[in-house]
Design a protein around this motif. Structure first.
Motif: not given
Length: 439
Positions: A389-409
């Motif tokens: 799933l690809a999305f804008h980097p500005q939304y990375l802060t919404l993932l705080k507290g969740y056990e997910v691994i995000a990456a910057l492409s």
């Protein structure tokens, strides 16, 4: 972030794991292709800790950081350096690649058609005219070589032609200074040369260096901006400190400290001096068009320590560290700022000009999709048959507290017209404050 360590979490996400392994393999194969030619790389990130320590001290002491940390300066900085990687109105030309020096680290032999460009160029007027047509505003024009002053009349004609076509444009010229004398300085100034940059070859010997320094001091009487531009060769730091102090006493405007590079030829000259190639050589691995080659290990650290030395000594001249990554910025700027990618997905970096998009993989796709939708975000896209799933980097802060691994492409635009495509170059694991964990 996780109870388990990061590597264990990556192992549980096979699509992500495969992509990271693919990029690791590309980097390893790149290095092996050079090692097969006898080229030696330093151990991975050997000088990273020392470099980061100097960078932190420079930040605290007020040095100017540009293009991420690829360009660092104190005091004065040439407007041509500011324009180099971020203005479409700046370009450098050459009349010929012919030179009276034979520096083992010269990258000119890497230029396409090097042999044919050793003679006087006949097409420079057409090249200048073409640039005038394609640039909205021409702000800076440089003349390099080879040694431009081996062709004094053509150099003067070039400067007059540029000034006539673009009145008031900032012009600069690069020279080792050997053919320069007072009558020629007067003619160059009259032709509108704004800035002159001298290279100093420390291994030419004391007498040659003193001769160049005398011409540099004399040039102050004819040109507003007089600079020195030279690579910092590991092992010459003490000599460079003395040189900076001497240049400061002369009163020139500044010095550009370049990252020393292996120009993909004459490795034996580097090997016998004990040099190794920086590992990794680039922040983002790519086929860069700049012919400088590969950065030499420890040169960046030496450059940064010289900037700090000038600060601590209270020198008044401008001191600018220009890394190889900084020189490559112009290519990425040209490729990516002339393209249009969906701004609801992609963010263009204002430091290195790459396009970036956030991604999650495998079991995290459904979780992050729900998080985004819960916050009203619907601008995302699926890749890898729904396993990414690809999305804008500005939304990375919404993932705080969740056990997910995000990456910057990290991405670059290649090709022209209908052949244009977006190419991913790197995938970096981050935390939710966008700190890189895995490169």
């Amino acid at each position: 972030m996780f109870d388990k360590n990061l590597q264990e979490c990556i192992e549980m996400r096979p699509t992500l794991r495969a992509w990271l392994a693919e990029y690791d393999a590309i980097s390893a194969e790149y290095r092996k292709s050079f090692e097969a030619q006898g080229i030696v790389f330093e151990p991975c990130n050997e000088h990273m800790c020392a470099t980061e320590q100097v960078l932190e001290r420079l930040r605290n002491k007020g040095a100017l950081f540009r293009n991420g940390r690829a360009s660092i300066s104190i005091n004065w900085l040439s407007s041509a350096c500011r324009a180099c990687s971020e203005q479409a109105g700046s370009k450098t030309f050459y009349l010929s690649l012919k030179c009276n020096k034979n520096c083992y680290f010269c990258f000119n032999p890497n230029q396409i058609g090097y042999g044919s460009h050793l003679k006087d160029a006949e097409e420079w007027k057409a090249e200048v005219d073409a640039f005038k047509q394609e640039a909205d505003t021409v702000t800076h024009i440089g003349l390099t070589g080879g040694e431009p002053l081996l062709h004094p009349q053509e150099t003067l004609e070039f400067l007059r032609y540029v000034q006539n076509g673009c009145p008031g444009v900032h012009t600069r010229m690069y020279t080792a200074g050997d053919p320069l004398d007072i009558p020629l300085m007067e003619k160059l100034a009259a032709a509108g040369l704004s800035e002159i940059r001298f290279s100093i070859k420390l291994d030419d010997g004391k007498k040659a260096v003193e001769s160049t320094l005398a011409k540099i001091a004399l040039a102050r009487e004819y040109f507003v901006d007089v600079l020195v531009e030279m690579p910092v060769i590991p092992g010459t730091e003490a000599m460079m400190q003395n040189l900076l102090c001497h240049l400061d006493k002369i009163g020139i405007r500044g010095i550009n400290l370049l990252e020393f590079c292996f120009p993909l030829n004459r490795w034996q000259e580097f090997e016998k001096r004990g040099f190794r190639v920086k590992n990794p050589p680039f922040a983002i691995l790519y086929n860069y068009g700049y012919a400088g080659g590969l950065p030499v290990a420890a040169s960046e650290l030496g450059c940064l320590e010289l900037v700090e030395f000038a600060l601590d000594e209270g020198l008044s001249l401008g001191v600018h560290y220009c890394s190889l990554d900084n020189k490559n910025r112009y290519q990425i700027f040209q490729q990516n700022t002339t393209a249009y990618l969906n701004p609801l997905l992609y963010e263009q970096s204002d430091s290195d000009f790459f396009y970036r998009v956030a991604k999650v993989f495998d079991e995290d796709v459904g979780v992050v999709k729900e998080i985004l939708e819960a916050h009203g975000v619907t601008d995302f896209s699926f890749e890898e048959q729904g396993l990414c799933l690809a999305f804008h980097p500005q939304y990375l802060t919404l993932l705080k507290g969740y056990e997910v691994i995000a990456a910057l492409s990290c991405n670059v635009v290649e090709g022209e017209g209908r052949e244009r495509c977006v190419r991913e170059l790197a995938l970096n694991i981050i935390d939710h404050d966008r700190e890189v964990f895995h490169e």
